[in-house]
Design a protein around this motif. Sequence first.
Motif, mmCIF file in Angstrom:
data_model
loop_
_atom_site.group_PDB
_atom_site.id
_atom_site.type_symbol
_atom_site.label_atom_id
_atom_site.label_comp_id
_atom_site.label_asym_id
_atom_site.label_seq_id
_atom_site.Cartn_x
_atom_site.Cartn_y
_atom_site.Cartn_z
ATOM 1 N N GLY A 2 -10.098 -0.308 9.579
ATOM 2 C CA GLY A 2 -9.192 0.284 8.601
ATOM 3 C C GLY A 2 -9.410 1.770 8.421
ATOM 4 N N GLU A 3 -10.682 2.195 8.472
ATOM 5 C CA GLU A 3 -10.984 3.614 8.295
ATOM 6 C C GLU A 3 -10.433 4.449 9.447
ATOM 7 O OE1 GLU A 3 -15.181 3.932 7.733
ATOM 8 O OE2 GLU A 3 -15.108 2.912 5.795
ATOM 9 N N GLU A 6 -6.723 4.723 8.967
ATOM 10 C CA GLU A 6 -6.448 5.657 7.883
ATOM 11 C C GLU A 6 -6.562 7.111 8.353
ATOM 12 O OE1 GLU A 6 -7.724 6.040 3.257
ATOM 13 O OE2 GLU A 6 -9.351 5.774 4.690
ATOM 14 N N ALA A 33 -0.085 0.103 -0.534
ATOM 15 C CA ALA A 33 -0.563 -0.490 0.728
ATOM 16 C C ALA A 33 -1.133 0.598 1.636
ATOM 17 C CB ALA A 33 0.562 -1.236 1.428
ATOM 18 N N ASN A 36 -4.551 1.584 0.513
ATOM 19 C CA ASN A 36 -5.549 0.528 0.695
ATOM 20 C C ASN A 36 -5.929 0.279 2.149
ATOM 21 O OD1 ASN A 36 -6.046 -0.145 -2.008
ATOM 22 N ND2 ASN A 36 -4.152 -1.329 -2.088
ATOM 23 N N ILE A 37 -5.257 0.894 3.088
ATOM 24 C CA ILE A 37 -5.535 0.648 4.509
ATOM 25 C C ILE A 37 -6.994 0.914 4.859
ATOM 26 C CG2 ILE A 37 -5.107 1.573 6.829
ATOM 27 C CD1 ILE A 37 -2.138 1.595 6.138
ATOM 28 N N LYS A 39 -9.580 0.751 3.036
ATOM 29 C CA LYS A 39 -10.516 -0.103 2.311
ATOM 30 C C LYS A 39 -10.677 -1.481 2.938
ATOM 31 C CE LYS A 39 -9.572 2.347 -1.903
ATOM 32 N NZ LYS A 39 -8.654 2.479 -2.974
ATOM 33 N N LYS A 40 -9.754 -1.846 3.818
ATOM 34 C CA LYS A 40 -9.804 -3.157 4.461
ATOM 35 C C LYS A 40 -10.615 -3.070 5.742
ATOM 36 C CE LYS A 40 -5.363 -4.756 2.731
ATOM 37 N NZ LYS A 40 -4.059 -5.285 3.091
ATOM 38 N N LYS A 41 -11.557 -3.974 5.905
ATOM 39 C CA LYS A 41 -12.388 -3.960 7.111
ATOM 40 C C LYS A 41 -11.591 -4.344 8.351
ATOM 41 C CE LYS A 41 -16.718 -4.736 4.792
ATOM 42 N NZ LYS A 41 -17.870 -5.586 4.608
ATOM 43 N N GLN A 42 -10.614 -5.244 8.211
ATOM 44 C CA GLN A 42 -9.835 -5.687 9.364
ATOM 45 C C GLN A 42 -8.652 -4.781 9.660
ATOM 46 O OE1 GLN A 42 -10.037 -7.442 6.455
ATOM 47 N NE2 GLN A 42 -10.518 -9.565 6.836
ATOM 48 N N PRO A 44 -4.700 -3.227 8.542
ATOM 49 C CA PRO A 44 -3.445 -3.809 8.051
ATOM 50 C C PRO A 44 -2.892 -4.868 9.009
ATOM 51 C CG PRO A 44 -3.032 -1.675 8.996
ATOM 52 C CD PRO A 44 -4.527 -1.870 9.027
ATOM 53 N N TYR A 45 -1.903 -5.590 8.517
ATOM 54 C CA TYR A 45 -1.204 -6.575 9.346
ATOM 55 C C TYR A 45 -0.446 -5.878 10.469
ATOM 56 C CZ TYR A 45 -2.003 -10.007 5.647
ATOM 57 O OH TYR A 45 -2.581 -10.841 4.738
#
Length: 66
Positions: A2-3, A6, A33, A36-37, A39-42, A44-45
């Motif tokens: 995700g980082e 981002e 959304a 928050n990209i 912050k998610k380890k996986q 986005p969809y």
Amino acid sequence: MGETIELNIQRLIEAKGWTIYRLSKESGVTVSALYNIGKKKQGPYTETLVKLSSALNCTLDDLVKK
């Protein structure tokens, strides 16, 4: 992951002279959304990535590669 996405998004919108709000409008992805990209380890969809790559006129690889 995700980082990385981002950072790539930030680089691409700066190159276009856009803001995160403009990207939201152009892509149909909510501002929350987008924030928050990173912050998610996986990350986005896939559907979100496709919308972003279409709005930014780039490939999916441009969004996900380091």
